[in-house]
Write a protein that holds these residues in place. Structure first.
Motif, mmCIF file in Angstrom:
data_model
loop_
_atom_site.group_PDB
_atom_site.id
_atom_site.type_symbol
_atom_site.label_atom_id
_atom_site.label_comp_id
_atom_site.label_asym_id
_atom_site.label_seq_id
_atom_site.Cartn_x
_atom_site.Cartn_y
_atom_site.Cartn_z
ATOM 1 N N LYS A 1 0.926 -1.001 -0.116
ATOM 2 C CA LYS A 1 -0.004 -0.133 -0.069
ATOM 3 C C LYS A 1 0.809 1.226 0.024
ATOM 4 C CE LYS A 1 -3.131 -3.062 1.152
ATOM 5 N NZ LYS A 1 -4.054 -3.868 0.349
ATOM 6 N N PHE A 2 0.531 2.266 -0.661
ATOM 7 C CA PHE A 2 1.199 3.503 -0.794
ATOM 8 C C PHE A 2 0.111 4.667 -0.697
ATOM 9 C CE2 PHE A 2 3.477 0.300 -2.960
ATOM 10 C CZ PHE A 2 4.907 0.340 -2.613
ATOM 11 N N ALA A 3 0.525 5.775 -0.258
ATOM 12 C CA ALA A 3 -0.193 6.909 -0.216
ATOM 13 C C ALA A 3 0.687 8.314 -0.329
ATOM 14 C CB ALA A 3 -0.947 6.959 1.051
ATOM 15 N N VAL A 4 0.072 9.181 -1.025
ATOM 16 C CA VAL A 4 0.465 10.461 -1.021
ATOM 17 C C VAL A 4 -0.529 11.488 -0.961
ATOM 18 C CG1 VAL A 4 1.790 12.208 -2.717
ATOM 19 C CG2 VAL A 4 2.499 10.081 -2.777
ATOM 20 N N HIS A 5 -0.200 12.657 -0.207
ATOM 21 C CA HIS A 5 -1.370 13.461 0.390
ATOM 22 C C HIS A 5 -0.886 15.083 0.366
ATOM 23 C CE1 HIS A 5 -4.946 15.208 2.356
ATOM 24 N NE2 HIS A 5 -4.077 15.699 3.312
ATOM 25 N N LEU A 6 -1.435 15.710 -0.263
ATOM 26 C CA LEU A 6 -1.179 17.186 -0.676
ATOM 27 C C LEU A 6 -1.826 18.019 0.680
ATOM 28 C CD1 LEU A 6 -1.852 17.992 -4.551
ATOM 29 C CD2 LEU A 6 0.469 17.471 -3.180
ATOM 30 N N THR A 7 -0.898 18.463 1.289
ATOM 31 C CA THR A 7 -1.153 19.559 2.561
ATOM 32 C C THR A 7 -1.337 20.973 2.205
ATOM 33 O OG1 THR A 7 0.804 19.425 3.605
ATOM 34 C CG2 THR A 7 -0.585 17.604 4.082
ATOM 35 N N GLY A 8 -0.880 21.270 1.043
ATOM 36 C CA GLY A 8 -0.730 22.571 0.587
ATOM 37 C C GLY A 8 -0.361 22.686 -0.890
ATOM 38 N N THR A 9 0.022 23.739 -1.476
ATOM 39 C CA THR A 9 0.085 24.060 -2.948
ATOM 40 C C THR A 9 1.747 23.769 -3.262
ATOM 41 O OG1 THR A 9 -1.732 25.265 -3.039
ATOM 42 C CG2 THR A 9 -0.325 25.399 -4.732
ATOM 43 N N PRO A 10 2.264 22.742 -3.893
ATOM 44 C CA PRO A 10 3.844 22.872 -4.034
ATOM 45 C C PRO A 10 3.863 23.729 -5.347
ATOM 46 C CG PRO A 10 2.535 20.630 -4.828
ATOM 47 C CD PRO A 10 1.405 21.466 -4.272
ATOM 48 N N ASN A 11 5.244 24.238 -5.606
ATOM 49 C CA ASN A 11 5.562 24.961 -6.648
ATOM 50 C C ASN A 11 5.668 24.191 -7.914
ATOM 51 O OD1 ASN A 11 5.768 27.366 -4.848
ATOM 52 N ND2 ASN A 11 7.847 26.489 -4.212
ATOM 53 N N THR A 12 5.841 22.871 -7.980
ATOM 54 C CA THR A 12 5.897 22.377 -9.044
ATOM 55 C C THR A 12 5.112 20.874 -9.057
ATOM 56 O OG1 THR A 12 7.734 21.087 -8.112
ATOM 57 C CG2 THR A 12 8.331 22.996 -9.764
ATOM 58 N N PRO A 13 4.765 20.468 -10.127
ATOM 59 C CA PRO A 13 3.781 19.136 -10.113
ATOM 60 C C PRO A 13 4.470 18.114 -9.167
ATOM 61 C CG PRO A 13 4.030 20.208 -12.207
ATOM 62 C CD PRO A 13 5.030 20.795 -11.461
ATOM 63 N N ILE A 14 3.909 17.199 -8.898
ATOM 64 C CA ILE A 14 3.968 16.057 -7.939
ATOM 65 C C ILE A 14 5.145 15.141 -8.851
ATOM 66 C CG2 ILE A 14 3.586 14.092 -6.806
ATOM 67 C CD1 ILE A 14 0.705 15.105 -6.477
#
Length: 247
Positions: free
Chosen positions: A128-141
């Protein structure tokens, strides 16, 4: 009568297998709990015991707005597991080795591979894997090395309204993978028919919620130990929150 009995037996067998598959569809994702970021294990509305599964987490990661790593860790807080970080983050991620599981002829899943469950009709390792955006990054994931299976948006920015199209790419070991099954709302509609990625690993979905969105992708890869399992099942989530209108 014999035909009817055969038909009913077939239906029961399919139901048993379907129940077994559903039992293996659990994933991990991040969500807010009392204004803090928590790591969740479950499927749909089933928010299961992450505390007792904490030992299965193989890595916890944080990132700043430029995707520079930030030290992150998990902390038990009563019945839930929260994320702590050494500095502010715009994204957090985790990886989990859920171990070996075998399905018996009656559809029941038991822990272990073919070496310990020789009568299994199916044996697999589940990751299992997970990525979560907690804010707005300057560049794409970007492709994150610890995420063996990963969902990344193709566009630089996410839609801000529910119902808008979102084109995503599914990566397996950093490369696009075809025929991964994508669901656009793993929490509120886990039984939805999935959309499959094309030869370039791309699929387009609609953003489901004006709030928490948990996308999920599943990919069945080759066995890492053929004497124990038939394959490895990877499940990855990407979660983010669309803001609601001002109060």
């Amino acid at each position: 009568m014999k035909r009817l009995q055969h038909f009913l037996a077939t239906i029961l067998a399919i139901a048993a297998l379907g129940g077994g598959v559903a039992a293996q569809a659990h994933g991990i994702w991040f969500a807010q709990r009392a204004k803090q970021t928590a790591l969740i294990y479950g499927v749909g509305a089933d928010d299961l015991d992450m505390v007792k599964r904490l030992g299965l987490i193989t890595g916890t990661y944080g990132y700043d707005a430029d995707w520079t790593p930030v030290t992150a860790s998990l902390r038990v807080a009563g019945p839930i597991v929260l994320v702590d970080s050494a500095a502010p983050t715009v994204a957090v991620a985790a990886a989990m080795d859920n171990g070996l599981w075998s399905r018996l002829a009656d559809g029941k899943w038991v822990k272990g591979g073919r070496d310990t469950v020789p009568n299994a009709v199916r044996a697999e390792r589940t990751m299992k894997f997970a990525v979560h955006l907690t804010g707005t990054p300057n560049t794409p994931i970007p492709s994150l090395p610890e995420q063996v299976l990963q969902i990344i948006p193709v566009d630089k920015t996410l839609p801000v309204d529910m119902g808008k199209p979102l084109t995503i790419k599914v990566l397996y070991k950093g490369k696009p993978v075809a025929d991964a099954e994508v669901k656009h709302d793993y929490v509120n509609d886990p039984d939805q028919p999935p959309v499959k990625t094309d030869k370039d690993g791309i699929a387009t979905i609609k953003v489901r919620n004006q709030g928490l969105n948990v996308l999920a992708a599943t990919y069945v890869g080759p066995a890492d130990n053929p004497s124990q399992v038939d394959h490895v099942e990877y499940l990855a989530t990407l979660s983010f929150v669309l803001p609601h209108a001002p109060e």
